[in-house]
Enzyme design. Structure first.
Site, PDB file in Angstrom:
ATOM      1  N   ALA A  29      30.691 -27.098 -50.235  1.00  0.00           N
ATOM      2  CA  ALA A  29      31.820 -26.462 -50.924  1.00  0.00           C
ATOM      3  C   ALA A  29      32.967 -27.451 -51.043  1.00  0.00           C
ATOM      4  O   ALA A  29      32.837 -28.612 -50.673  1.00  0.00           O
ATOM      5  CB  ALA A  29      32.250 -25.217 -50.157  1.00  0.00           C
ATOM      6  N   ASN A  30      34.086 -27.008 -51.561  1.00  0.00           N
ATOM      7  CA  ASN A  30      35.287 -27.856 -51.630  1.00  0.00           C
ATOM      8  C   ASN A  30      36.515 -26.997 -51.373  1.00  0.00           C
ATOM      9  O   ASN A  30      36.397 -25.790 -51.161  1.00  0.00           O
ATOM     10  CB  ASN A  30      35.361 -28.560 -52.990  1.00  0.00           C
ATOM     11  N   ARG A  31      37.683 -27.617 -51.374  1.00  0.00           N
ATOM     12  CA  ARG A  31      38.905 -26.955 -50.916  1.00  0.00           C
ATOM     13  C   ARG A  31      39.654 -26.164 -51.988  1.00  0.00           C
ATOM     14  O   ARG A  31      40.789 -25.771 -51.788  1.00  0.00           O
ATOM     15  CB  ARG A  31      39.867 -27.979 -50.324  1.00  0.00           C
ATOM     16  N   SER A  32      39.063 -25.941 -53.143  1.00  0.00           N
ATOM     17  CA  SER A  32      39.768 -25.183 -54.183  1.00  0.00           C
ATOM     18  C   SER A  32      40.073 -23.764 -53.702  1.00  0.00           C
ATOM     19  O   SER A  32      39.214 -23.082 -53.152  1.00  0.00           O
ATOM     20  CB  SER A  32      38.899 -25.118 -55.442  1.00  0.00           C
ATOM     21  N   ALA A  95      36.756 -25.723 -59.626  1.00  0.00           N
ATOM     22  CA  ALA A  95      36.334 -26.987 -59.011  1.00  0.00           C
ATOM     23  C   ALA A  95      34.832 -26.884 -58.768  1.00  0.00           C
ATOM     24  O   ALA A  95      34.383 -26.572 -57.667  1.00  0.00           O
ATOM     25  CB  ALA A  95      37.088 -27.217 -57.709  1.00  0.00           C
TER      26      ALA A  95
END
Ligand code: C5P
Length: 222
Positions: A29-32, A95
């Site tokens: 995952a990512n921090r969006s 994102a």
């Protein structure tokens, strides 16, 4: 009452991160946070548009007055976006993970006691912005992308505009010190063919309102 700027227009917004499964219990995952994309969906609805928000996993509420479709992966996001076509305007603020693990689903990965770590093979995800911009039959009249950069923001945004074939790139500097990723404020630059607008730092809701105004103007001018 005066006609709202996006009355009668159909809009898709993508927002949030995607989660790409590694196995049944793990994901990339990512921090969006989804804050900017969700604010754009809300602003487009306030401007009178019929809005479909395709959101990855976020911890914020669905905006009022918007049809929100919840997805996890990039592949699901693309399918939901295609389902919502045709539209007048698409804003890709999600994102999306560039790669997903090449896993067959299957079982939870286990340590085998040998001390060897598994190889995580990645495959490229579909590019939703690109596929909308280059859509053969249902290209939205306006396609807007985002560029989250940590250096050479404008230069990279110009390259992205060309490569993706979209009409506008909203570029921002997401280097850690800015606090933009996950925060409530944003400093953006609007990059179109032959023009750049530098906007002052403002709240994400204000960025959304102003962006919707700008996009409505661009649609009229087209
Ligand atoms: O070049 P990059 O992928 O970082 O460009 C970011 C822009 O492309 C954003 O608008 C993002 O929503 C969109 N994008 C997408 N699908 C992908 C990757 C990025 O729609 N797989």
């Amino acid at each position: 009452s005066p006609q709202k700027s996006l009355a009668g227009k159909r809009v898709i917004v993508t927002s949030g991160p995607t989660h790409e499964p590694i196995d049944p219990v793990r994901y990339l995952a990512n921090r969006s946070s989804g804050k900017q994309g969700h604010a754009i969906a809300a602003a487009a609805a306030a401007a009178g548009a019929d809005v479909t928000l395709v959101s990855g996993p976020v911890s914020i509420a669905d905006p009022a007055g918007v049809r929100t479709v919840h997805v996890e992966t990039a592949q699901q996001m693309l399918a939901a976006v295609e389902e919502a076509l045709p539209v007048d305007i698409a804003v890709c603020a999600a994102a999306v993970a560039d790669w997903r693990p090449d896993s067959e689903g299957g079982q939870k990965m286990k340590k085998d006691g040998s001390g060897a770590a598994p190889d995580l093979r990645l495959v490229e995800n579909p590019d939703i912005l690109l596929s909308l911009s280059r859509h053969h039959t249902l290209r939205p009249r306006l396609v807007v992308g985002f560029a989250a950069e940590t250096e050479n923001v404008i230069e990279h945004a110009r390259a992205k505009l060309e490569r993706k074939g979209c009409d506008l790139i909203v570029a921002n500097d997401v280097s850690q010190a800015t606090g933009i990723m996950g925060g409530d404020r944003n400093t953006v630059h609007l990059v179109a063919a032959g023009s750049v607008e530098d906007w002052a730092e403002m709240g994400k809701a204000d960025v959304a309102t102003r962006l919707v105004d700008r996009v409505a103007e661009m649609l009229v001018a087209k």
